[in-house]
Design a protein around this motif. Sequence first.
Motif, PDB file in Angstrom:
ATOM      1  N   THR A 139      76.388  24.913 -16.839  1.00 52.79           N
ATOM      2  CA  THR A 139      76.792  26.244 -17.294  1.00 52.79           C
ATOM      3  C   THR A 139      75.949  27.306 -16.604  1.00 52.79           C
ATOM      4  N   LYS A 140      76.611  28.303 -16.033  1.00 51.81           N
ATOM      5  CA  LYS A 140      75.901  29.391 -15.351  1.00 51.81           C
ATOM      6  C   LYS A 140      75.333  30.341 -16.398  1.00 51.81           C
ATOM      7  N   PRO A 141      74.002  30.521 -16.441  1.00 58.88           N
ATOM      8  CA  PRO A 141      73.406  31.352 -17.493  1.00 58.88           C
ATOM      9  C   PRO A 141      73.457  32.841 -17.156  1.00 58.88           C
ATOM     10  N   MET A 142      73.441  33.652 -18.205  1.00 63.67           N
ATOM     11  CA  MET A 142      73.253  35.094 -18.072  1.00 63.67           C
ATOM     12  C   MET A 142      71.758  35.373 -18.217  1.00 63.67           C
ATOM     13  N   LEU A 143      71.198  36.139 -17.307  1.00 62.84           N
ATOM     14  CA  LEU A 143      69.759  36.395 -17.292  1.00 62.84           C
ATOM     15  C   LEU A 143      69.478  37.806 -17.792  1.00 62.84           C
ATOM     16  N   ILE A 144      68.581  37.924 -18.755  1.00 59.71           N
ATOM     17  CA  ILE A 144      68.200  39.219 -19.322  1.00 59.71           C
ATOM     18  C   ILE A 144      66.687  39.366 -19.196  1.00 59.71           C
ATOM     19  N   PHE A 145      66.242  40.513 -18.666  1.00 59.64           N
ATOM     20  CA  PHE A 145      64.808  40.788 -18.518  1.00 59.64           C
ATOM     21  C   PHE A 145      64.473  42.043 -19.321  1.00 59.64           C
ATOM     22  N   ALA A 146      63.507  41.922 -20.199  1.00 60.00           N
ATOM     23  CA  ALA A 146      63.072  43.041 -21.036  1.00 60.00           C
ATOM     24  C   ALA A 146      61.589  43.290 -20.803  1.00 60.00           C
ATOM     25  N   GLY A 147      61.224  44.565 -20.714  1.00 64.94           N
ATOM     26  CA  GLY A 147      59.821  44.927 -20.510  1.00 64.94           C
ATOM     27  C   GLY A 147      59.650  45.771 -19.260  1.00 64.94           C
ATOM     28  N   ASP A 148      58.834  46.823 -19.375  1.00 64.66           N
ATOM     29  CA  ASP A 148      58.604  47.730 -18.252  1.00 64.66           C
ATOM     30  C   ASP A 148      57.830  47.071 -17.115  1.00 64.66           C
ATOM     31  N   MET A 149      57.062  46.029 -17.415  1.00 66.18           N
ATOM     32  CA  MET A 149      56.235  45.389 -16.394  1.00 66.18           C
ATOM     33  C   MET A 149      57.077  44.793 -15.269  1.00 66.18           C
ATOM     34  N   PHE A 150      58.302  44.387 -15.564  1.00 64.39           N
ATOM     35  CA  PHE A 150      59.170  43.814 -14.541  1.00 64.39           C
ATOM     36  C   PHE A 150      59.595  44.852 -13.507  1.00 64.39           C
ATOM     37  N   ASP A 151      59.432  46.141 -13.826  1.00 60.79           N
ATOM     38  CA  ASP A 151      59.797  47.211 -12.895  1.00 60.79           C
ATOM     39  C   ASP A 151      58.581  47.946 -12.336  1.00 60.79           C
ATOM     40  N   VAL A 152      57.456  47.890 -13.035  1.00 59.20           N
ATOM     41  CA  VAL A 152      56.277  48.665 -12.639  1.00 59.20           C
ATOM     42  C   VAL A 152      55.317  47.847 -11.788  1.00 59.20           C
ATOM     43  N   ASN A 153      54.980  46.666 -12.247  1.00 59.58           N
ATOM     44  CA  ASN A 153      53.983  45.826 -11.585  1.00 59.58           C
ATOM     45  C   ASN A 153      54.623  45.012 -10.463  1.00 59.58           C
ATOM     46  N   GLU A 154      53.973  44.969  -9.283  1.00 68.34           N
ATOM     47  CA  GLU A 154      54.533  44.269  -8.124  1.00 68.34           C
ATOM     48  C   GLU A 154      54.596  42.762  -8.364  1.00 68.34           C
ATOM     49  N   GLU A 155      53.564  42.188  -8.988  1.00 64.33           N
ATOM     50  CA  GLU A 155      53.568  40.746  -9.247  1.00 64.33           C
ATOM     51  C   GLU A 155      54.670  40.369 -10.228  1.00 64.33           C
ATOM     52  N   TYR A 156      54.887  41.192 -11.253  1.00 66.63           N
ATOM     53  CA  TYR A 156      55.956  40.923 -12.217  1.00 66.63           C
ATOM     54  C   TYR A 156      57.327  41.138 -11.569  1.00 66.63           C
ATOM     55  N   ARG A 157      57.428  42.101 -10.677  1.00 69.16           N
ATOM     56  CA  ARG A 157      58.692  42.324  -9.963  1.00 69.16           C
ATOM     57  C   ARG A 157      59.048  41.111  -9.113  1.00 69.16           C
ATOM     58  N   ARG A 158      58.046  40.553  -8.428  1.00 65.14           N
ATOM     59  CA  ARG A 158      58.281  39.368  -7.608  1.00 65.14           C
ATOM     60  C   ARG A 158      58.595  38.152  -8.480  1.00 65.14           C
ATOM     61  N   LEU A 159      57.958  38.071  -9.660  1.00 67.46           N
ATOM     62  CA  LEU A 159      58.259  36.992 -10.588  1.00 67.46           C
ATOM     63  C   LEU A 159      59.700  37.096 -11.101  1.00 67.46           C
ATOM     64  N   LYS A 160      60.144  38.308 -11.380  1.00 65.34           N
ATOM     65  CA  LYS A 160      61.526  38.510 -11.811  1.00 65.34           C
ATOM     66  C   LYS A 160      62.499  38.048 -10.737  1.00 65.34           C
ATOM     67  N   SER A 161      62.249  38.421  -9.480  1.00 64.86           N
ATOM     68  CA  SER A 161      63.099  37.980  -8.374  1.00 64.86           C
ATOM     69  C   SER A 161      63.086  36.460  -8.240  1.00 64.86           C
ATOM     70  N   LEU A 162      61.926  35.859  -8.450  1.00 61.65           N
ATOM     71  CA  LEU A 162      61.781  34.404  -8.352  1.00 61.65           C
ATOM     72  C   LEU A 162      62.544  33.698  -9.470  1.00 61.65           C
ATOM     73  N   LEU A 163      62.474  34.227 -10.683  1.00 60.14           N
ATOM     74  CA  LEU A 163      63.193  33.627 -11.812  1.00 60.14           C
ATOM     75  C   LEU A 163      64.701  33.761 -11.645  1.00 60.14           C
ATOM     76  N   ILE A 164      65.155  34.887 -11.088  1.00 64.13           N
ATOM     77  CA  ILE A 164      66.588  35.053 -10.825  1.00 64.13           C
ATOM     78  C   ILE A 164      67.052  34.023  -9.806  1.00 64.13           C
ATOM     79  N   THR A 187      61.012  38.156 -21.656  1.00 58.89           N
ATOM     80  CA  THR A 187      60.381  39.376 -22.170  1.00 58.89           C
ATOM     81  C   THR A 187      58.933  39.418 -21.700  1.00 58.89           C
ATOM     82  N   ALA A 188      58.539  40.551 -21.106  1.00 62.59           N
ATOM     83  CA  ALA A 188      57.153  40.763 -20.672  1.00 62.59           C
ATOM     84  C   ALA A 188      56.505  41.752 -21.638  1.00 62.59           C
TER      85      ALA A 188
END
Length: 306
Positions: A139-164, A187-188
């Motif tokens: 089953t293809k999952p729907m991915l939801i990211f919550a938290g400002d850190m995924f957009d502000v912090n570079e390491e969290y942004r790269r982690l978000k891209s990696l998880l996607i 959620t971050a």
Amino acid sequence: MDALDRVVKPKTKRAKRFLEKREPKLKENTKIAMLIKGGNANSTVTEVLKDIYAVKKPFAVLYKKKNITRPFEDQTSLEFFSKKSDCSLFLFGSHNKKRPNNLVIGRMFDYHVLDMIELGVENFTSLKEIKNSKCPEGTKPMLIFAGDMFDVNEEYRRLKSLLIDFFRGPTVPSIRLAGLEHVLHFTAADGKIYMRSYKVLLKKSGCKIPRVELEDIGPSLDLVMRRTHLASDDLYKLSLKQPKALKPKKKKNISHDALGTTYGRIHMQKQDLGKLQTRKMKGLKKRPAEKLAEDGVVSPKKSKSA
């Protein structure tokens, strides 16, 4: 000996098909992840790898034997397994006194490590502990990211891209409503990453739009970020490069917004509305006096009265 002579050609049709699958393509194959257990992995790490494998199937390979390696010190073994199994994503699990319940998630570019982020598991709830019905395999999952850190912090942004990259699954041309039944929520907050897995339940609501409810199916992970190994900006940009054949051809005066709506700009010559042809009606006909007034001639009746 010439370099062309050293190229080994396939001797069987099966070997030929195998090499053709690995050749560069305009549209990439679905990314496959390999899940590797370290030499000192404990039961918690083993269960985490098994549950992530269950979520990723059939686009995953689980290595059950222990492999004594340290990704941040030596990456040759990961690159060897990547080339052997043709995997571009990996999840490595280990456990020791300094870094208990350790996970290293990463991706490859040209069979070399591109990005790698180390995560520590603080709380874990497995699929077995939650007795609710699960989603079907693949089953293809729907991915939801919550938290400002995924957009502000570079390491969290790269982690978000990696998880996607890791969980998005195959690219599909169309979607049906009943197929949207698996949600992965990240959620971050407070320096931690909370991963939750839900099943979407569509229930009767008395109208056409169903009532949506989320049911926890596991696995649930509370993660904390540890070490990171991120690619340089130049290498990261090179990994995102697309072939020219896939790039859409630019069309003049056509633009698209964030929702995909197409806008076009039309250039027209300046129009003289006085010469515009209108519908011929008796009520719209000009009287002789109006025509003379437009031409600047004073009517004789008005001159006599003056």
